[in-house]
Write a protein that holds these residues in place. Structure first.
Motif, PDB file in Angstrom:
ATOM      1  N   ALA A   1      66.758  47.436 -20.999  1.00 46.77           N
ATOM      2  CA  ALA A   1      67.716  47.286 -19.517  1.00 46.77           C
ATOM      3  C   ALA A   1      67.163  47.774 -18.676  1.00 46.77           C
ATOM      4  CB  ALA A   1      69.772  47.397 -20.269  1.00 46.77           C
ATOM      5  N   GLN A   2      67.649  47.856 -17.634  1.00 50.44           N
ATOM      6  CA  GLN A   2      67.148  48.356 -16.344  1.00 50.44           C
ATOM      7  C   GLN A   2      68.947  49.165 -15.552  1.00 50.44           C
ATOM      8  OE1 GLN A   2      65.692  46.072 -12.879  1.00 50.44           O
ATOM      9  NE2 GLN A   2      63.824  46.915 -13.543  1.00 50.44           N
ATOM     10  N   THR A   3      67.905  49.472 -14.779  1.00 51.19           N
ATOM     11  CA  THR A   3      69.754  50.301 -14.000  1.00 51.19           C
ATOM     12  C   THR A   3      69.282  50.861 -12.910  1.00 51.19           C
ATOM     13  OG1 THR A   3      71.372  51.307 -15.993  1.00 51.19           O
ATOM     14  CG2 THR A   3      71.268  51.774 -13.444  1.00 51.19           C
ATOM     15  N   ILE A   4      69.539  50.409 -11.749  1.00 52.03           N
ATOM     16  CA  ILE A   4      69.042  50.461 -10.079  1.00 52.03           C
ATOM     17  C   ILE A   4      69.125  51.610  -9.527  1.00 52.03           C
ATOM     18  CG2 ILE A   4      67.921  49.556  -8.191  1.00 52.03           C
ATOM     19  CD1 ILE A   4      67.612  47.329  -9.541  1.00 52.03           C
ATOM     20  N   ILE A   5      69.114  52.636  -8.977  1.00 54.22           N
ATOM     21  CA  ILE A   5      70.058  53.599  -8.975  1.00 54.22           C
ATOM     22  C   ILE A   5      70.120  54.067  -7.260  1.00 54.22           C
ATOM     23  CG2 ILE A   5      71.066  56.329  -8.962  1.00 54.22           C
ATOM     24  CD1 ILE A   5      69.567  56.147 -11.784  1.00 54.22           C
ATOM     25  N   GLY A   6      70.606  53.796  -6.552  1.00 52.95           N
ATOM     26  CA  GLY A   6      70.495  54.436  -4.973  1.00 52.95           C
ATOM     27  C   GLY A   6      70.234  55.346  -4.581  1.00 52.95           C
ATOM     28  N   SER A   7      69.632  55.485  -3.339  1.00 51.27           N
ATOM     29  CA  SER A   7      69.918  56.279  -2.336  1.00 51.27           C
ATOM     30  C   SER A   7      70.497  57.403  -2.057  1.00 51.27           C
ATOM     31  CB  SER A   7      67.889  57.193  -1.789  1.00 51.27           C
ATOM     32  OG  SER A   7      68.316  56.130  -0.781  1.00 51.27           O
ATOM     33  N   GLN A   8      71.377  56.518  -1.543  1.00 53.41           N
ATOM     34  CA  GLN A   8      72.621  56.894  -0.264  1.00 53.41           C
ATOM     35  C   GLN A   8      74.063  57.595  -1.241  1.00 53.41           C
ATOM     36  OE1 GLN A   8      72.781  56.712   2.896  1.00 53.41           O
ATOM     37  NE2 GLN A   8      74.758  57.286   2.791  1.00 53.41           N
ATOM     38  N   THR A   9      73.784  59.153  -0.527  1.00 47.69           N
ATOM     39  CA  THR A   9      76.052  59.185  -1.132  1.00 47.69           C
ATOM     40  C   THR A   9      76.750  59.062  -0.222  1.00 47.69           C
ATOM     41  OG1 THR A   9      74.820  60.945  -2.096  1.00 47.69           O
ATOM     42  CG2 THR A   9      76.578  60.943  -2.087  1.00 47.69           C
ATOM     43  N   PHE A  10      77.848  58.144  -1.467  1.00 47.79           N
ATOM     44  CA  PHE A  10      78.977  57.490  -0.576  1.00 47.79           C
ATOM     45  C   PHE A  10      79.919  58.710   0.158  1.00 47.79           C
ATOM     46  CE2 PHE A  10      76.815  53.188  -0.999  1.00 47.79           C
ATOM     47  CZ  PHE A  10      77.060  52.973   0.137  1.00 47.79           C
ATOM     48  N   SER A  11      80.430  59.428   0.911  1.00 42.63           N
ATOM     49  CA  SER A  11      81.316  60.134   0.561  1.00 42.63           C
ATOM     50  C   SER A  11      82.028  60.138   1.782  1.00 42.63           C
ATOM     51  CB  SER A  11      80.626  61.669   0.087  1.00 42.63           C
ATOM     52  OG  SER A  11      80.161  61.454   1.723  1.00 42.63           O
ATOM     53  N   ILE A  12      83.373  60.785   2.458  1.00 40.71           N
ATOM     54  CA  ILE A  12      84.194  60.773   3.549  1.00 40.71           C
ATOM     55  C   ILE A  12      84.391  61.907   3.573  1.00 40.71           C
ATOM     56  CG2 ILE A  12      86.362  60.096   4.365  1.00 40.71           C
ATOM     57  CD1 ILE A  12      87.126  57.754   2.578  1.00 40.71           C
ATOM     58  N   THR A  13      84.568  62.487   5.054  1.00 42.13           N
ATOM     59  CA  THR A  13      84.252  64.230   5.465  1.00 42.13           C
ATOM     60  C   THR A  13      85.598  63.866   6.147  1.00 42.13           C
ATOM     61  OG1 THR A  13      82.571  64.413   5.651  1.00 42.13           O
ATOM     62  CG2 THR A  13      83.484  65.593   7.187  1.00 42.13           C
ATOM     63  N   SER A  14      86.048  64.966   5.908  1.00 39.14           N
ATOM     64  CA  SER A  14      87.601  65.217   6.723  1.00 39.14           C
ATOM     65  C   SER A  14      87.832  66.465   6.987  1.00 39.14           C
ATOM     66  CB  SER A  14      88.980  64.659   5.108  1.00 39.14           C
ATOM     67  OG  SER A  14      89.081  65.028   4.680  1.00 39.14           O
ATOM     68  N   LYS A  15      88.865  67.500   7.440  1.00 37.73           N
ATOM     69  CA  LYS A  15      89.554  69.002   7.574  1.00 37.73           C
ATOM     70  C   LYS A  15      90.177  68.753   7.075  1.00 37.73           C
ATOM     71  CE  LYS A  15      86.964  68.957  11.725  1.00 37.73           C
ATOM     72  NZ  LYS A  15      85.657  69.766  12.123  1.00 37.73           N
ATOM     73  N   ASP A  16      90.052  70.364   6.841  1.00 36.62           N
ATOM     74  CA  ASP A  16      91.453  71.570   5.570  1.00 36.62           C
ATOM     75  C   ASP A  16      92.193  71.792   6.901  1.00 36.62           C
ATOM     76  OD1 ASP A  16      89.878  72.883   6.524  1.00 36.62           O
ATOM     77  OD2 ASP A  16      88.955  73.774   4.792  1.00 36.62           O
ATOM     78  N   LYS A  17      92.457  72.442   5.762  1.00 38.29           N
ATOM     79  CA  LYS A  17      94.104  72.791   7.208  1.00 38.29           C
ATOM     80  C   LYS A  17      93.754  73.905   7.920  1.00 38.29           C
ATOM     81  CE  LYS A  17      98.187  72.266   2.856  1.00 38.29           C
ATOM     82  NZ  LYS A  17      98.665  73.199   2.673  1.00 38.29           N
ATOM     83  N   GLU A  18      92.355  74.649   7.208  1.00 36.21           N
ATOM     84  CA  GLU A  18      92.295  75.685   8.199  1.00 36.21           C
ATOM     85  C   GLU A  18      91.000  75.052   9.582  1.00 36.21           C
ATOM     86  OE1 GLU A  18      92.268  75.930   5.460  1.00 36.21           O
ATOM     87  OE2 GLU A  18      93.142  77.003   4.913  1.00 36.21           O
ATOM     88  N   GLY A  19      91.010  73.565   9.111  1.00 34.60           N
ATOM     89  CA  GLY A  19      89.677  72.819  10.249  1.00 34.60           C
ATOM     90  C   GLY A  19      88.593  72.834  10.007  1.00 34.60           C
ATOM     91  N   ASN A  20      87.900  73.663   8.267  1.00 37.01           N
ATOM     92  CA  ASN A  20      86.456  72.886   7.852  1.00 37.01           C
ATOM     93  C   ASN A  20      86.946  71.911   7.456  1.00 37.01           C
ATOM     94  OD1 ASN A  20      86.478  76.276   8.209  1.00 37.01           O
ATOM     95  ND2 ASN A  20      88.002  76.355   6.170  1.00 37.01           N
ATOM     96  N   ASP A  21      85.387  71.119   7.248  1.00 40.11           N
ATOM     97  CA  ASP A  21      84.891  69.765   7.008  1.00 40.11           C
ATOM     98  C   ASP A  21      84.666  69.645   5.569  1.00 40.11           C
ATOM     99  OD1 ASP A  21      84.215  69.492   9.515  1.00 40.11           O
ATOM    100  OD2 ASP A  21      82.511  69.069   9.434  1.00 40.11           O
TER     101      ASP A  21
END
Length: 637
Positions: A222-242
């Motif tokens: 078989a064959q697996t194709i792996i993309g280069s893009q990382t899927f993520s979401i950035t949010s703020k914690d309680k201290e305001g950090n990303d």
């Protein structure tokens, strides 16, 4: 604030005196409260009437529909082989068929999965053993595919649960039968398109852990194709950090201004998928995996690093991607699937096992051979359910007018009408006990619960006595039922009396009765279209007229009456109520509030006067005492 006193130098019971004085003062306030209570009872009665009329209107609505009178009865020559139901469109007659074979689903059964032991001598029912192997399963069915990750510490029970959690996506379910100690994969659909295919990245998992037939497995590349893009979401914690979280809920391309197509080419075939600026990676993967491409075993997943992985089970077919041409609509780049950026892992050895494919039902219908993917199928407005196959046996299904169902529908409508007019007549003729007004607070305190109940039964009586809206509705509905339906043509059934339905004597106050059941059944069987038009005829004019069928007249009549009642009394389910009675009650609330304030002021004034009296008496007593003391001293001297 006025200081209140119970007794003073006067020795008077001031609270009792003030209470007696305020009893007379509060009479107008009590009268307002009684008026409001009567309006509230009347509003409740009106709303109850609307609920009653709503039920009758629903019954009339059903009787307006032609389908109510076109019910068909299907009779099978052998209920153990085939059953049938006829739709209103089914033509009366006898239909011939043979069930040559039944439709079946795909299936795959394992060998015994539980080993015998000292604690489990039968070797059945123990699904707690750990897998001991980490692998990825791809389950493919007629609905699509899904990938299940298996950890070495997972139990067989966990694997079963995880596979079944994807049943809606795959169309494959896994059961365990303790009696035979086997795993049974089954498809949720039947027919030739039903299938079960399972692949594993571990070469022995399917045979050693799932105990699937070794002869049915095959190791392939078989064959697996792996993309280069990382899927993520950035949010703020309680201290305001990303804080960045890897998730497939991230958007594929939030900059899209219009719906776009992502085209996946697989060999010589192309498959299009819709992407908008609100499409997440999860949604796109679900689209692909449930599509025709997914049914071929091509699966889109996201790995632990947040990158898209595309599994290609057939390396003889090339996978490529196309989308719009501008950067803003470059979906392929956003997925990290440009040919220059992807990682391709080829020649991956995986194990595949395929179950027995499903089969279509084979049927000969009126001499014509045909197939169906399900054992329940429809032909000529008839729904058949095949139960047993016998190629040599000819079956017959006879369709006739369902007299009983139509008769029961008409009878139910009449019963509903009789019930409604009886209750309306009861409320509009109910006796009004004018001497029994709503109880005041003081009166309720002086009475027992039973006495209060008996009193209020009379006080609530007659709230709708002689009501013109309801009495007029009764009179009009009686006419709607009794009057001839015009425009049906000469010799047509145009009145209830012609089908055995009449009004009772005057003591029944307009109730209908089926005087001749045989006449009604005969009319339904012999002239179903005429009976239908008697109730459903629509003269197409905006206003109700003699050209409308009985059920249509009653429905329109009730609709008008209910609107009138709602305007007068509102509805308990409506948040905004601007009905006449509700406005009157609100006006009384305002007057009650103002008068309550006035009563409070008057009560305080009485206490103030008594307080002044007590103060004056106290001073007078003090002066008398001083004078008496002075006189006594003078006499002594």
């Amino acid at each position: 604030m006025v200081t209140r006193i119970n007794t003073g130098v006067s020795g008077l019971d001031i609270d009792s005196l003030v209470k007696q004085l305020m009893t007379a003062e509060r009479a107008p306030l009590d009268k307002l409260k009684q008026q409001k209570q009567q309006l509230d009872w009347q509003r409740t009665d009106y709303r109850d009437m609307n609920t009653l009329l709503s039920g009758l209107r629903d019954a009339a609505s059903k009787m307006r529909l032609q389908s109510t009178y076109l019910s068909k009865k299907a009779t099978s020559s052998d209920d153990t082989s085939v059953t049938a139901t006829g739709s209103p469109n089914a033509a009366d007659g006898t239909y011939k068929l043979k069930i040559k074979s039944l439709a079946t689903g795909a299936s795959l059964t394992s060998d015994d999965v539980t080993a015998t032991s000292a604690t489990n001598p039968t070797g059945k029912g123990d699904l707690s053993a750990k897998m001991g192997v980490s692998t990825t399963l791809t389950i493919t069915g007629d609905k699509g595919n899904a990938t299940i990750k298996i950890d070495k510490d997972d139990s067989l029970a966990t694997v079963i649960a995880n596979i079944n959690a994807k049943t809606n996506a795959t169309g494959v379910r896994l059961n365990y039968d303790v009696n035979v100690d086997r795993l049974m994969f089954v498809s949720t659909n039947t027919g030739k398109d039903a299938k079960i295919q399972i692949t594993s990245t571990d070469s022995t998992f399917l045979t050693s852990k799932m105990k699937l037939n070794t002869a049915a497995t095959a190791s392939e590349k078989a064959q697996t194709i792996i993309g280069s893009q990382t899927f993520s979401i950035t949010s703020k914690d309680k201290e305001g950090n990303d804080v960045t979280t890897i998730t497939s809920d991230a958007f594929v391309n939030s900059k899209l201004e219009a719906e776009q197509k992502l085209t996946v080419k697989y060999g010589t075939d192309s498959y299009d998928f819709t992407v908008t600026n609100r499409t997440t990676l999860r949604q796109l993967m679900d689209q692909v995996n449930s599509s025709a491409l997914g049914k071929l075993g091509v699966s889109f997943t996201m790995d632990d690093n947040g990158k898209i992985n595309i599994f290609n089970p057939d390396q003889t077919k090339t996978v490529s991607f196309e989308d719009g041409t501008s950067d803003d609509v470059d979906i392929v780049s956003n997925l990290g699937l440009k040919s220059s950026s992807v990682t391709v892992k080829g020649d991956i050895t995986y194990t595949k096992v395929a179950g027995q494919a499903g089969k279509d039902a084979e049927v000969t219908y009126n001499g014509i051979d045909t197939t169906f993917s399900n054992n329940t199928f429809s032909l000529d407005g008839i729904t058949f359910r095949a139960l047993k196959a016998d190629p040599a046996k000819e079956l017959s299904v006879t369709i006739t007018q369902d007299v009983d169902t139509v008769f029961d529908a008409i009878k139910s409508f009449i019963d509903k009408y009789n019930e409604a007019i009886e209750k309306i007549d009861t409320k509009t003729t109910e006796k009004k006990y004018r001497d029994f007004l709503p109880l005041t607070e003081d009166q309720r305190k002086a009475m027992s619960d039973d006495d209060i109940k008996l009193w209020e039964e009379k006080a609530k009586s007659g709230m709708l006595r002689g009501d013109m809206v309801l009495t007029s509705a009764l009179s009009n509905m009686r006419s709607d039922f009794y009057n001839t339906v015009s425009g049906l043509g000469s010799g047509q059934i145009n009145q209830l009396t012609q089908i055995g339905i009449q009004t009772g004597d005057y003591t029944e106050r307009g109730k209908l009765t089926i005087k001749d059941e045989d006449a009604l059944r005969s009319a339904i069987a012999s002239n179903p279209d005429q009976v239908m038009r008697l109730f459903t005829q629509d003269d197409t004019t905006a206003k109700m007229s003699s050209g409308d069928g009985i059920a249509r007249r009653i429905y329109d009549r009730l609709d008008d009456v209910m609107k009138t009642i709602t305007k007068k009394a509102g509805s308990a389910k409506d948040l905004a109520d601007d009905s006449t009675l509700t406005k009157s009650m609100a006006d009384l609330d305002s007057r009650i509030y103002d008068m309550t304030q006035l009563m409070t002021d008057k009560e305080n004034a009485y206490y103030k006067k008594f307080s002044a009296m007590e103060t004056a008496l106290s001073k007078l007593n003090a002066q008398s005492s001083s004078l008496l003391q002075a006189l006594t001293q003078n006499q002594s001297n």
